[in-house]
Scaffold this active site. Structure first.
Site, short mmCIF file in Angstrom:
data_model
loop_
_atom_site.label_atom_id
_atom_site.label_comp_id
_atom_site.label_asym_id
_atom_site.label_seq_id
_atom_site.Cartn_x
_atom_site.Cartn_y
_atom_site.Cartn_z
N ASP A 88 5.94 62.84 -22.48
CA ASP A 88 5.99 62.86 -24.61
C ASP A 88 4.99 64.48 -25.08
O ASP A 88 5.69 64.33 -26.14
CB ASP A 88 5.65 61.80 -25.08
N PHE A 94 16.76 54.30 -20.13
CA PHE A 94 16.07 53.29 -19.78
C PHE A 94 14.63 53.04 -20.61
O PHE A 94 14.37 54.54 -21.23
CB PHE A 94 15.39 55.00 -18.11
N LYS A 153 16.56 55.27 -30.57
CA LYS A 153 17.21 55.97 -30.00
C LYS A 153 18.82 56.40 -30.48
O LYS A 153 19.86 56.98 -30.25
CB LYS A 153 16.66 56.34 -29.15
N LYS A 180 13.80 50.19 -28.11
CA LYS A 180 13.95 51.58 -28.32
C LYS A 180 15.73 51.83 -28.08
O LYS A 180 16.29 53.19 -29.02
CB LYS A 180 13.64 52.10 -27.03
N ASN A 208 4.08 63.10 -14.16
CA ASN A 208 4.26 61.54 -14.02
C ASN A 208 4.50 61.31 -13.05
O ASN A 208 5.34 62.30 -12.00
CB ASN A 208 5.00 61.44 -15.60
N LYS A 257 -5.69 81.84 -15.35
CA LYS A 257 -6.41 80.82 -15.40
C LYS A 257 -7.61 80.06 -16.00
O LYS A 257 -8.55 81.17 -16.00
CB LYS A 257 -6.66 80.60 -13.64
N1 CTP Z 1 12.92 60.39 -22.88
C1 CTP Z 1 13.45 61.56 -22.94
N2 CTP Z 1 13.28 62.37 -24.05
C2 CTP Z 1 10.88 61.70 -24.38
C3 CTP Z 1 10.65 60.80 -23.59
C4 CTP Z 1 11.53 59.66 -23.64
O1 CTP Z 1 14.71 61.78 -23.55
N3 CTP Z 1 10.49 62.57 -24.40
C5 CTP Z 1 13.91 58.70 -23.05
C6 CTP Z 1 13.97 58.67 -21.24
O2 CTP Z 1 14.72 59.91 -20.47
C7 CTP Z 1 14.01 57.02 -21.66
C8 CTP Z 1 14.29 57.18 -22.55
O3 CTP Z 1 13.57 57.55 -23.49
O4 CTP Z 1 15.96 57.35 -20.92
C9 CTP Z 1 12.81 56.23 -22.30
O5 CTP Z 1 11.85 56.49 -21.80
P1 CTP Z 1 9.92 56.07 -22.13
O6 CTP Z 1 8.88 56.79 -21.36
O7 CTP Z 1 10.44 54.24 -22.20
O8 CTP Z 1 9.45 55.59 -23.15
P2 CTP Z 1 9.45 56.67 -24.50
O9 CTP Z 1 10.68 56.18 -25.64
O10 CTP Z 1 8.89 57.90 -24.18
O11 CTP Z 1 8.81 55.95 -25.57
P3 CTP Z 1 6.92 55.43 -25.11
O12 CTP Z 1 5.84 55.87 -23.48
O13 CTP Z 1 6.12 54.94 -26.33
O14 CTP Z 1 6.99 53.62 -24.22
#
Ligand code: CTP
Length: 395
Positions: free
Chosen positions: A278, A322, A340, A336, A209, A288
C-alpha cells in the site's frame, strides 16, 4: 459421463489383469478409454484383451505406424481428460520422476497437460524402497496424483503394502475426478494476481510482505482446468509457473497495476489475491544507502489501490478481491467490498497459524455484493479456489 476420455497406461506387473476390470467399470459409465501398454505389460496380458474391452486399438510401440498424420504420443496426450497408470510399477514411477521418456507411455505422460494419477502395485520391499518413496514424493510435489496401494497378500507370497488398490475404488476415484473436471468456464478470460509486491528502497534493499502466492496460483490452476483462458500476474514467488496459462511476472505495485490494466478490458473475471504493497518509498535511493551513526528514517507514501482502480473502471467484469484481516474479519471485509465496488470478497483471518500465508490450507468466508455470506471450513487452497468459481458460476 459421456464425452469424458481416460487414457489408461498399463505398466508390467502381475496386477495388469486387474486393469481390465477398471476399463469395464469406466466403459459402463460411458467413459471413452484408450490404452497404452508398456512392452512388459504385454507379457502378462495380451493387448487384444485391452483392445476388446476398451473398443479402441492399443498402443505399445513408439514407432507404430500412425493412423493419420498425427504424432501418436502427442495426439493421445492432448486427447485425454485424465491419464491413469494401472498398475504403476517402480520403473514407470522412477522414469517419470526423473524425466526419462523412452517409450510410448513415459513419453505420453511427459507430453500431456492432463492430470496424471499413478496406481502403484509392487512387492512391499520395492514399495518401501527409499528410492521409490523419493520418486513418489517428487511426483506428488510436482502435482501428480496417487491412489495408494493396499496391504494384503502379494503375488510373491509376502504380506504387506504394495497390492493394487481395489479396482472398484480406483474406478470410483477416476469417475469422481472426471465429474469435477467440468469445463464450465470454457472461453472465459480470467485474470488472476498473486504473490507479494516489493517496494525497492535502494539497489540492494526492498520491503515486502509474507505472501507466498500459493492461493493465487491455485486459483489460476482451477480456472485453467475448468476451461478458462488464464492470465496470471505474479509478484516474486518461489512457486513453479503453472503450465497452460499466460504468465506475467512483476515486482512492484506500479508494474502490477500496469499489467492488470493492460488485460482488464478483455477479462470476464478478475481475481485479485495478490498482497499488494500500500506504500512506496517517497524517495528511492539510486545509490546504496550507507549506514551512519544516526537512525535511518524512510518516508513512505501511499501507493495506488489496484483493486479500487478496477472497481471504478469496471463494466461487465466480475471482480473478486481478498481481504487479509487480523480482527473484525467479516465487518472489515464487507467494508472493503463496498469501498472497492467489487462483486465478491474472500476474507481470511491471517492470525491463524495453520491457514493463510504460506500454508497449503485456508479458512475463508466469501461475501458477495448481493449479500450472500458463505463461511467455509478449513480446506486446501485448491478447494477454496473451487468454491470461489462455483459461487461465481451460481451467479
Ligand atoms: N489491493 C490492491 N492494491 C493495493 C492493496 C490491496 O489491489 N494497494 C487488493 C488486494 O489484492 C486484495 C484487496 O485489495 O484483493 C484487499 O487487500 P488487503 O491488503 O486486505 O486490504 P487493503 O485494501 O490494503 O486494506 P488494509 O491494508 O487497510 O486492510
Amino acid at each position: 459421463m459421456n464425452n469424458k476420455k481416460v487414457l489408461l497406461g498399463v505398466s508390467g506387473g502381475i496386477a495388469v489383469y486387474k486393469a481390465l476390470d477398471v476399463i469395464s467399470r469406466l466403459k459402463k459409465k460411458g467413459i471413452e478409454v484408450k490404452v497404452i501398454m508398456t512392452k512388459s505389460a504385454t507379457e502378462f496380458v495380451t493387448p487384444l484383451s485391452f483392445q476388446s474391452l476398451s473398443e479402441n486399438p492399443v498402443v505399445i510401440n513408439m514407432f507404430d505406424e500412425p493412423k493419420a498424420w498425427e504424432i501418436q504420443h502427442i495426439s493421445l496426450a492432448k486427447w485425454a481428460d485424465l491419464v491413469v497408470v494401472v498398475p504403476a510399477t517402480a520403473n514407470i514411477i522412477g522414469k517419470v520422476a526423473n524425466g526419462i521418456a523412452d517409450d510410448m507411455l513415459s513419453t505420453t505422460i511427459m507430453a500431456t497437460k492432463a492430470e496424471v494419477i499413478f496406481c502403484p502395485a509392487m512387492n512391499t520391499n520395492m514399495y518401501e524402497n527409499k528410492i521409490v518413496q523419493k520418486n513418489m514424493a517428487t511426483l506428488k510435489d510436482l502435482g501428480y496424483g496417487f491412489i495408494n496401494p493396499a496391504s494384503g497378500r502379494l503375488a510373491c507370497g509376502d504380506i504387506g503394502r504394495g497390492k493394487l488398490e481395489n479396482t472398484e475404488i480406483i474406478a470410483e476415484k477416476i469417475i469422481k475426478k472426471l465429474s469435477s473436471k467440468s469445463r464450465d468456464f470454457e472461453g472465459k478470460n480470467v485474470l488472476v494476481t498473486a504473490g507479494p509486491t516489493i517496494v525497492p528502497i535502494d539497489p540492494v534493499r526492498y520491503l515486502t510482505n509474507r505472501s507466498t502466492g500459493k492461493m493465487g496460483y491455485e486459483i489460476a490452476k482451477e480456472a485453467r482446468d475448468r476451461g478458462a483462458n488464464v492470465t496470471l500476474i505474479s509478484g516474486p514467488t518461489s512457486l513453479d509457473i503453472p503450465t497452460g496459462i499466460n504468465f506475467i511476472k512483476v515486482n512492484t505495485n506500479e508494474e502490477m497495476l500496469n499489467a492488470v490494466l493492460d488485460n482488464f478490458n478483455d477479462s470476464n473475471i478478475v481475481v485479485k489475491s495478490a498482497a499488494v504493497a500500500d506504500f512506496n518509498v517517497k524517495e528511492y535511493s539510486k545509490e546504496k544507502i550507507k549506514k551512519t551513526d544516526s537512525n535511518l528514517v524512510i518516508e513512505l507514501e501511499r501507493d495506488k489501490d489496484i483493486l479500487e482502480t478496477l472497481g471504478k473502471q469496471k463494466t461487465n467484469q466480475i471482480i473478486v478481491g481478498f481481504a487479509a484481516e487480523s480482527s473484525n474479519v467479516i465487518e472489515n471485509a464487507k467494508a472493503k467490498l463496498k469501498r472497492k465496488n467489487i462483486d465478491y470478497i474472500v476474507a481470511n483471518d491471517i492470525t491463524s497459524n495453520d491457514t493463510g500465508f504460506a500454508s497449503d490450507d485456508n479458512k475463508v468466508t466469501i461475501i458477495s455484493s448481493l449479500g450472500d455470506v458463505i463461511s467455509l471450513d478449513k480446506m486446501s487452497k485448491r478447494e477454496v479456489a473451487k468454491n470461489i468459481f462455483d459461487m461465481i458460476k451460481g451467479r
